[in-house]
Design an enzyme around this catalytic site. Sequence first.
Site, PDB file in Angstrom:
ATOM      1  N   MET A 192      10.922  24.960   0.762  1.00 34.17           N
ATOM      2  CA  MET A 192      10.055  24.040   0.017  1.00 34.17           C
ATOM      3  C   MET A 192      10.863  23.119  -0.886  1.00 34.17           C
ATOM      4  SD  MET A 192       6.956  24.959  -2.606  1.00 34.17           S
ATOM      5  CE  MET A 192       6.029  25.947  -1.441  1.00 34.17           C
TER       6      MET A 192
ATOM      7  N   ARG B 180     -10.701   0.301  14.910  1.00 32.63           N
ATOM      8  CA  ARG B 180     -10.755   1.053  13.657  1.00 32.63           C
ATOM      9  C   ARG B 180     -11.882   0.504  12.776  1.00 32.63           C
ATOM     10  NH1 ARG B 180      -4.880   1.700  10.917  1.00 32.63           N
ATOM     11  NH2 ARG B 180      -5.331  -0.463  10.456  1.00 32.63           N
TER      12      ARG B 180
ATOM     13  N   TYR C  16      15.252  31.338   5.354  1.00 31.37           N
ATOM     14  CA  TYR C  16      14.046  32.023   5.835  1.00 31.37           C
ATOM     15  C   TYR C  16      14.119  32.236   7.345  1.00 31.37           C
ATOM     16  CZ  TYR C  16      11.388  31.314   1.514  1.00 31.37           C
ATOM     17  OH  TYR C  16      10.927  31.351   0.226  1.00 31.37           O
TER      18      TYR C  16
ATOM     19  N   LYS D 276       0.842  -1.200   0.000  1.00 24.08           N
ATOM     20  CA  LYS D 276       0.000   0.000   0.000  1.00 24.08           C
ATOM     21  C   LYS D 276       0.879   1.253   0.000  1.00 24.08           C
ATOM     22  CE  LYS D 276      -0.378  -0.226   5.043  1.00 24.08           C
ATOM     23  NZ  LYS D 276      -1.188  -0.719   6.160  1.00 24.08           N
TER      24      LYS D 276
HETATM   25  C1  LIG Z   1      -0.457  -1.645   6.864  1.00 23.27           C
HETATM   26  C2  LIG Z   1      -1.035  -2.892   7.348  1.00 23.27           C
HETATM   27  C3  LIG Z   1      -0.214  -4.024   7.546  1.00 23.27           C
HETATM   28  C4  LIG Z   1       1.284  -3.977   7.422  1.00 23.27           C
HETATM   29  O1  LIG Z   1       1.831  -3.406   8.574  1.00 23.27           O
HETATM   30  P1  LIG Z   1       3.409  -3.369   8.825  1.00 23.27           P
HETATM   31  O2  LIG Z   1       3.529  -2.871  10.204  1.00 23.27           O
HETATM   32  O3  LIG Z   1       3.969  -2.428   7.821  1.00 23.27           O
HETATM   33  O4  LIG Z   1       3.889  -4.763   8.615  1.00 23.27           O
HETATM   34  C5  LIG Z   1      -0.825  -5.203   7.921  1.00 23.27           C
HETATM   35  N1  LIG Z   1      -2.169  -5.273   8.096  1.00 23.27           N
HETATM   36  C6  LIG Z   1      -2.978  -4.201   7.941  1.00 23.27           C
HETATM   37  C7  LIG Z   1      -4.441  -4.347   8.187  1.00 23.27           C
HETATM   38  C8  LIG Z   1      -2.433  -2.987   7.583  1.00 23.27           C
HETATM   39  O5  LIG Z   1      -3.235  -1.913   7.437  1.00 23.27           O
END
Ligand SMILES: *Cc1c(COP(=O)(O)O)cnc(C)c1O
Length: 367
Positions: A310, A136, A263, A40
């Site tokens: 920036m 969550r 700055y 992700k």
């Molecule tokens: C991001 C995520 C992971 C991976 O987590 P890491 O700590 O990077 O291994 C696993 N499960 C879920 C549900 C996540 O959102």
Amino acid sequence: MVSSIHRPTRAKINLQAISDNIETIKSHLPQKTQFFAVVKANAYGHGAVNVAKSIENQVDTFCVSNIDEGLELRQSGVKKPILVLGAILPDEIKVAIQYDLVVTIASLEWLEMVKKEGLSLSQLSVHIKVDSGMGRIGVRSLQQANQLIKGLKEYGASIEGIFTHFATADEKDDSQYQQQLTFFKELINQLEDKPAIIHTSNSAASLWHTDSIMTAVRIGIALYGLNPSGVDLTLPYPLKPALHLESALVNVKEINSGDLVGYGATYQAKQSEWIGTVPIGYADGWTRDMQGFSVLVDGEFCEIVGRVSMDQMTIRLPNYYPLGTKVTLIGRDGNQTITATQVAQQRKTINYEVLCLLSERIPREYE
Ligand SMILES: *Cc1c(COP(=O)(O)O)cnc(C)c1O
């Protein structure tokens, strides 16, 4: 934002390191554990397509956070299963089926919405999310889980898996972790209709809580060679950081005692000093709180002086260096190393955020 290729700032990604990390982690997992690679957020800044393609033969499933990240992988030719970890709205069912994305279903309310809108779930593959204490997303009781599985099946969905996520697997105190594990195990034991794939472990749980490992693990940060706990817990075995961030000097000048830099004129030279300018700034994800930290030039630490702007920042050099001299922000130069975790400590945040903030403006180069 365009990738600024006509600038010496680069993130170099060592794909072999990621591949090696997978083999190392696998060698510590029970045989037959399925390996889910979490790519992700553009593979935590490493480039989702390039990473996924290079490790596709080593993993069982890719995890992404939303439908679009899944589409990106499918459109680049990735064939392995893709699980969307985040909750989606029922409107997205069609596209998920079309692109063969497995989705996470996390509430009975979602099912109610499907019923109300008269949608069909046939050909949709899902994993059920259980909230065992993270707070969550996910169903929060055995009864809800049973009801959700039954209802989804009635509407034609194929239930491939069920999972939960730990809030504190990266911490020294394991009490919350133990509570979540017990809750989830009891729920699974009493489930009327058990899906085939049962998973709980992120990187931290896979590294430090091997009792959490069920039929699959979801590995994110450890793929990229970083310690999920930062510096709180020691890695049980070494991993190789895969990302190296570097740039080069594009301006070098000698300033006089009393001269001001940047700055807000926050830095004043105490003597005659050499100041180098590096083309990276907060728009690249190199945030303003990096002022006072160091980078490496010619194997030596050089302080970031004055405000980070920036697109540029200024560093104090021990002597003159020619334009084009390499500057290492994350990685090794000579005998010295700067890690993403050290950058995170400077910022009072976590290494994950340091990687994810590196913006699209920084080209990724693969080696
Ligand atoms: C991001 C995520 C992971 C991976 O987590 P890491 O700590 O990077 O291994 C696993 N499960 C879920 C549900 C996540 O959102």
